[in-house]
Design a protein around this motif. Structure first.
Motif, PDB file in Angstrom:
ATOM      1  N   LYS A   1      -4.400  -5.656  -8.329  1.00 39.54           N
ATOM      2  CA  LYS A   1      -4.798  -7.065  -8.357  1.00 39.54           C
ATOM      3  C   LYS A   1      -4.005  -7.712  -6.917  1.00 39.54           C
ATOM      4  O   LYS A   1      -4.616  -8.517  -6.402  1.00 39.54           O
ATOM      5  CB  LYS A   1      -3.927  -7.749  -9.574  1.00 39.54           C
ATOM      6  N   GLN A   2      -2.816  -7.248  -6.701  1.00 42.34           N
ATOM      7  CA  GLN A   2      -2.161  -7.960  -5.406  1.00 42.34           C
ATOM      8  C   GLN A   2      -2.915  -7.370  -4.256  1.00 42.34           C
ATOM      9  O   GLN A   2      -2.825  -8.152  -3.342  1.00 42.34           O
ATOM     10  CB  GLN A   2      -0.469  -7.337  -5.488  1.00 42.34           C
ATOM     11  N   ASN A   3      -3.382  -6.251  -4.070  1.00 42.73           N
ATOM     12  CA  ASN A   3      -4.310  -5.846  -2.963  1.00 42.73           C
ATOM     13  C   ASN A   3      -5.527  -6.610  -2.850  1.00 42.73           C
ATOM     14  O   ASN A   3      -5.930  -7.061  -1.773  1.00 42.73           O
ATOM     15  CB  ASN A   3      -4.735  -4.301  -3.136  1.00 42.73           C
ATOM     16  N   ILE A   4      -6.117  -7.036  -4.062  1.00 45.50           N
ATOM     17  CA  ILE A   4      -7.177  -7.823  -3.975  1.00 45.50           C
ATOM     18  C   ILE A   4      -7.039  -9.411  -3.414  1.00 45.50           C
ATOM     19  O   ILE A   4      -7.590  -9.951  -2.775  1.00 45.50           O
ATOM     20  CB  ILE A   4      -7.901  -8.170  -5.349  1.00 45.50           C
ATOM     21  N   ARG A   5      -5.778 -10.004  -3.928  1.00 46.12           N
ATOM     22  CA  ARG A   5      -5.418 -11.144  -3.517  1.00 46.12           C
ATOM     23  C   ARG A   5      -5.100 -11.048  -1.978  1.00 46.12           C
ATOM     24  O   ARG A   5      -5.297 -12.190  -1.216  1.00 46.12           O
ATOM     25  CB  ARG A   5      -3.942 -11.653  -3.993  1.00 46.12           C
ATOM     26  N   ILE A   6      -4.451 -10.019  -1.451  1.00 46.72           N
ATOM     27  CA  ILE A   6      -4.002  -9.814   0.091  1.00 46.72           C
ATOM     28  C   ILE A   6      -5.468  -9.906   0.619  1.00 46.72           C
ATOM     29  O   ILE A   6      -5.497 -10.493   1.890  1.00 46.72           O
ATOM     30  CB  ILE A   6      -3.423  -8.543   0.046  1.00 46.72           C
ATOM     31  N   ARG A   7      -6.263  -9.094   0.121  1.00 46.41           N
ATOM     32  CA  ARG A   7      -7.644  -9.086   0.950  1.00 46.41           C
ATOM     33  C   ARG A   7      -8.423 -10.347   1.098  1.00 46.41           C
ATOM     34  O   ARG A   7      -8.982 -10.783   2.151  1.00 46.41           O
ATOM     35  CB  ARG A   7      -8.282  -8.010   0.309  1.00 46.41           C
ATOM     36  N   THR A   8      -8.241 -11.042  -0.083  1.00 45.66           N
ATOM     37  CA  THR A   8      -8.869 -12.385  -0.294  1.00 45.66           C
ATOM     38  C   THR A   8      -8.188 -13.644   0.981  1.00 45.66           C
ATOM     39  O   THR A   8      -8.826 -14.016   1.560  1.00 45.66           O
ATOM     40  CB  THR A   8      -8.662 -12.922  -1.406  1.00 45.66           C
TER      41      THR A   8
ATOM     42  N   GLN B   1       0.205   0.288 -15.848  1.00 53.41           N
ATOM     43  CA  GLN B   1       0.301  -1.123 -15.670  1.00 53.41           C
ATOM     44  C   GLN B   1       0.716  -1.650 -14.523  1.00 53.41           C
ATOM     45  O   GLN B   1       0.209  -2.748 -13.886  1.00 53.41           O
ATOM     46  CB  GLN B   1       1.297  -1.600 -16.902  1.00 53.41           C
ATOM     47  N   GLN B   2       1.776  -0.948 -13.619  1.00 51.66           N
ATOM     48  CA  GLN B   2       2.187  -1.160 -12.371  1.00 51.66           C
ATOM     49  C   GLN B   2       1.120  -0.943 -11.540  1.00 51.66           C
ATOM     50  O   GLN B   2       0.968  -1.700 -10.381  1.00 51.66           O
ATOM     51  CB  GLN B   2       3.462  -0.233 -12.030  1.00 51.66           C
ATOM     52  N   GLN B   3       0.293   0.007 -11.742  1.00 52.18           N
ATOM     53  CA  GLN B   3      -0.631   0.335 -10.776  1.00 52.18           C
ATOM     54  C   GLN B   3      -1.892  -0.671 -10.897  1.00 52.18           C
ATOM     55  O   GLN B   3      -2.341  -1.442  -9.932  1.00 52.18           O
ATOM     56  CB  GLN B   3      -1.499   1.717 -11.159  1.00 52.18           C
ATOM     57  N   GLU B   4      -2.168  -1.405 -12.218  1.00 56.15           N
ATOM     58  CA  GLU B   4      -3.189  -2.433 -12.186  1.00 56.15           C
ATOM     59  C   GLU B   4      -2.595  -3.655 -11.258  1.00 56.15           C
ATOM     60  O   GLU B   4      -3.328  -4.410 -10.641  1.00 56.15           O
ATOM     61  CB  GLU B   4      -3.344  -2.702 -13.846  1.00 56.15           C
ATOM     62  N   LYS B   5      -1.387  -3.985 -11.451  1.00 59.35           N
ATOM     63  CA  LYS B   5      -0.708  -5.100 -10.742  1.00 59.35           C
ATOM     64  C   LYS B   5      -0.605  -5.037  -9.193  1.00 59.35           C
ATOM     65  O   LYS B   5      -1.052  -5.907  -8.577  1.00 59.35           O
ATOM     66  CB  LYS B   5       0.780  -5.452 -11.386  1.00 59.35           C
ATOM     67  N   LEU B   6      -0.539  -3.698  -8.756  1.00 60.94           N
ATOM     68  CA  LEU B   6      -0.614  -3.390  -7.398  1.00 60.94           C
ATOM     69  C   LEU B   6      -2.166  -3.708  -6.982  1.00 60.94           C
ATOM     70  O   LEU B   6      -2.314  -4.187  -5.887  1.00 60.94           O
ATOM     71  CB  LEU B   6      -0.009  -1.915  -7.174  1.00 60.94           C
TER      72      LEU B   6
ATOM     73  N   LEU C   1       0.736  -1.007   0.068  1.00 58.65           N
ATOM     74  CA  LEU C   1       0.085   0.003   0.186  1.00 58.65           C
ATOM     75  C   LEU C   1       0.891   1.337  -0.109  1.00 58.65           C
ATOM     76  O   LEU C   1       0.542   2.287  -0.695  1.00 58.65           O
ATOM     77  CB  LEU C   1      -1.085  -0.020   1.342  1.00 58.65           C
ATOM     78  N   ASN C   2       1.846   1.369   0.908  1.00 57.48           N
ATOM     79  CA  ASN C   2       2.880   2.406   0.765  1.00 57.48           C
ATOM     80  C   ASN C   2       3.591   2.637  -0.653  1.00 57.48           C
ATOM     81  O   ASN C   2       3.729   3.818  -0.879  1.00 57.48           O
ATOM     82  CB  ASN C   2       4.043   1.925   1.813  1.00 57.48           C
ATOM     83  N   VAL C   3       3.826   1.428  -1.092  1.00 55.31           N
ATOM     84  CA  VAL C   3       4.416   1.605  -2.400  1.00 55.31           C
ATOM     85  C   VAL C   3       3.442   2.093  -3.671  1.00 55.31           C
ATOM     86  O   VAL C   3       3.698   2.965  -4.445  1.00 55.31           O
ATOM     87  CB  VAL C   3       4.970   0.353  -3.034  1.00 55.31           C
ATOM     88  N   SER C   4       2.284   1.774  -3.380  1.00 56.74           N
ATOM     89  CA  SER C   4       1.339   1.891  -4.285  1.00 56.74           C
ATOM     90  C   SER C   4       0.690   3.761  -3.951  1.00 56.74           C
ATOM     91  O   SER C   4       0.631   4.316  -4.994  1.00 56.74           O
ATOM     92  CB  SER C   4      -0.069   1.298  -4.034  1.00 56.74           C
ATOM     93  N   THR C   5       0.888   4.037  -2.945  1.00 56.89           N
ATOM     94  CA  THR C   5       0.825   5.370  -2.501  1.00 56.89           C
ATOM     95  C   THR C   5       1.799   6.299  -3.347  1.00 56.89           C
ATOM     96  O   THR C   5       1.680   7.357  -3.902  1.00 56.89           O
ATOM     97  CB  THR C   5       0.408   5.787  -1.163  1.00 56.89           C
ATOM     98  N   GLY C   6       3.083   5.813  -3.137  1.00 54.06           N
ATOM     99  CA  GLY C   6       4.202   6.610  -3.827  1.00 54.06           C
ATOM    100  C   GLY C   6       4.015   6.565  -5.187  1.00 54.06           C
ATOM    101  O   GLY C   6       4.261   7.739  -5.901  1.00 54.06           O
ATOM    102  N   LEU C   7       3.456   5.288  -5.890  1.00 51.69           N
ATOM    103  CA  LEU C   7       3.389   5.364  -7.312  1.00 51.69           C
ATOM    104  C   LEU C   7       2.478   6.280  -7.718  1.00 51.69           C
ATOM    105  O   LEU C   7       2.445   6.954  -8.794  1.00 51.69           O
ATOM    106  CB  LEU C   7       3.339   4.262  -7.739  1.00 51.69           C
ATOM    107  N   GLN C   8       1.458   6.380  -6.996  1.00 51.84           N
ATOM    108  CA  GLN C   8       0.293   7.267  -7.450  1.00 51.84           C
ATOM    109  C   GLN C   8       0.695   8.872  -7.386  1.00 51.84           C
ATOM    110  O   GLN C   8       0.328   9.525  -8.234  1.00 51.84           O
ATOM    111  CB  GLN C   8      -0.951   7.073  -6.520  1.00 51.84           C
TER     112      GLN C   8
END
Length: 460
Positions: free
Chosen positions: A195-202, A188-193, A115-122
């Motif tokens: 998907k990873q967030n969805i997997r983590i929540r699952t 593309q990196q944001q989309e991967k992140l 989530l931190n990496v995703s926020t930085g990328l955003q």
């Protein structure tokens, strides 16, 4: 018709008070002759019959109580096994719960990092988009200046500055292309992140559900274990015979390990029937095993439990010494006709040469394979002559070890003859036979001997 116990006691007391002592009667004054009056014979018979009925009722009550105590003991052993298994299951659940907690903690840390990496990328993406907008504005201004230069000046000035304007325009287009490529990669990196967030929540949801189920299961196990906390650490005892295995839930015939009282564990073949489990002590079926053995072999056992074998006198004694046991004998001939018979028996130990006592004989002729010796019939082999014939060694004459009261009643451990049997009578009498069924010269094809507690016969 059975007389109730209370009535028998009343009869006994009345009979004793009325007829136990002789009565004296005075005679004439001169002779004073004394005459003794005895109780009538019918009263004596009533008293004796009442005492017999009382004794029989007490014996039946004692036998029934012994059977009930044995069943209770077996059920307690089964309960101890179940409690031990529940304890092991609880331990495994606790270990799994700790493992899941560790995984959940790792996942939470990874999720926080992602989530931190995703926020930085955003933030970087937004910054790049703002820079791109500024570059577009600058490029538009440059384009306006170039157009003005081309329109406001003469052809010579336009030709002189045309080359510089094109270079600047090319540089701006290249910069825009690089910015577009970078923005695309960021998307593309944001989309991967995502998907990873969805997997983590699952995974978090799955771990949460597993923890809830484990907690619920642990509470149920704790409730059951609290009901038997005093018995949780008690050792799990092996079954003492095949019938106890049957009471524990085993229903398939085959090899099992048992441990009778005061004995080491050993393997047996259990014949499981709808009524209970039988411990097989002897089997003959194809002649693959030579039964003409010495004393030591018959004492310890020989053969294969999946084929022909003799379990061993010491093992048979260790199984049957725990209570009242019955012996079932089954055999068939080469015409595939079969017969079976059961006995209530007792087997002594080595100090009495494993003497066999037949306690109750069933009706018919098949039971008479032993004599009626009160001391029982000892086991005999060709190197240890214990038979009741003083002038002959029955085991050496007939082959194999057996309880020989004499040399002619039965021998299920003799030589195995595949049909047709030898013509010579002295050879045929060495075979496997049961005299009271078709005679001593009629060879048998299969034999099986098995034992079980006496209560199995009452349930069948």
């Amino acid at each position: 018709m059975k007389v109730p116990l209370a009535n028998l006691l009343c009869i006994t007391v009345l009979a004793s008070s009325g007829t136990s002592f002789p009565m004296e009667r005075r005679g004439t004054a001169a002779g004073k002759e004394k005459r003794v009056q005895y109780a009538p014979w019918d009263d004596v018979n009533v008293l004796a019959h009442g005492l017999l009925q009382l004794g029989q009722g007490l014996k039946e009550h004692v036998d029934k109580t012994k059977g009930q105590m044995r069943d209770i003991t077996i059920k307690m052993k089964v309960f101890n096994v179940t409690v031990s298994e529940l304890g092991k299951l609880t331990q495994r659940l606790q270990e799994d719960s700790e493992t899941l907690k560790a995984k959940a903690q790792n996942l939470e840390e990874n999720e926080s990092l992602v989530l931190n990496v995703s926020t930085g990328l955003q933030e970087k993406t937004e910054e790049l988009l703002r820079d791109r907008q500024k570059d577009h504005e600058r490029m538009n201004k440059l384009e306006e200046k170039i157009d003005g230069m081309l329109q406001g000046e003469g052809l010579e000035a336009g030709k002189a500055n045309n080359s510089d304007a094109r270079i600047i325009q090319w540089m701006l287009e290249a910069q825009n292309k690089r910015i577009d490529d970078l923005v695309e990669r960021i998307k593309q990196q944001q989309e991967k992140l995502d998907k990873q967030n969805i997997r983590i929540r699952t995974l978090q949801n799955q771990i949460h559900m597993r923890n809830e189920r484990s907690s619920l299961k642990r509470k149920e196990d704790d409730t059951q274990l609290k009901m038997s906390s005093e018995q949780r650490d008690s050792p799990v005892a092996m079954a003492s015979d095949c019938h106890e295995l049957f009471l524990r839930g085993e229903t398939s015939s085959g090899l099992y390990t048992i441990q009778p009282s005061d004995s080491r564990p050993f393997e047996v073949f259990c014949e499981m029937t709808p009524d209970g489990g039988w411990t097989v002590i002897q089997r003959r079926q194809d002649g693959s095993v030579d039964f003409d053995k010495l004393w030591q072999a018959y004492q310890t056992g020989f053969g294969s439990l999946n084929g022909e074998f003799w379990l061993g006198l010491e093992k048979i004694h260790s199984v049957s010494k725990g209570g009242n046991y019955i012996l079932k004998v089954q055999f068939s001939d080469w015409r595939d006709e079969s017969q079976n018979i059961t006995y209530l028996f007792h087997l002594n130990g080595e100090e009495r040469n494993y003497s066999l006592h037949i306690l109750e004989r069933p009706a018919g002729n098949l039971e008479s394979f032993l004599s009626t010796e009160a001391s029982g019939v000892p086991f005999s082999t060709r190197d240890k002559d214990n038979d009741l014939k003083n002038d002959l060694n029955c085991a050496k004459q007939l082959s194999g070890g057996w309880w020989f009261s004499n040399c002619g009643h039965a021998n299920l451990n003799g030589r195995y003859f595949v049909t047709p049997a030898p013509k010579q009578r002295h050879q045929r009498k060495q075979g496997v036979f049961w005299k009271t069924w078709r005679g001593r010269y009629h060879p048998l094809k299969t034999t099986t001997m098995m034992i079980a507690p006496a209560e199995i016969e009452n349930k069948s």
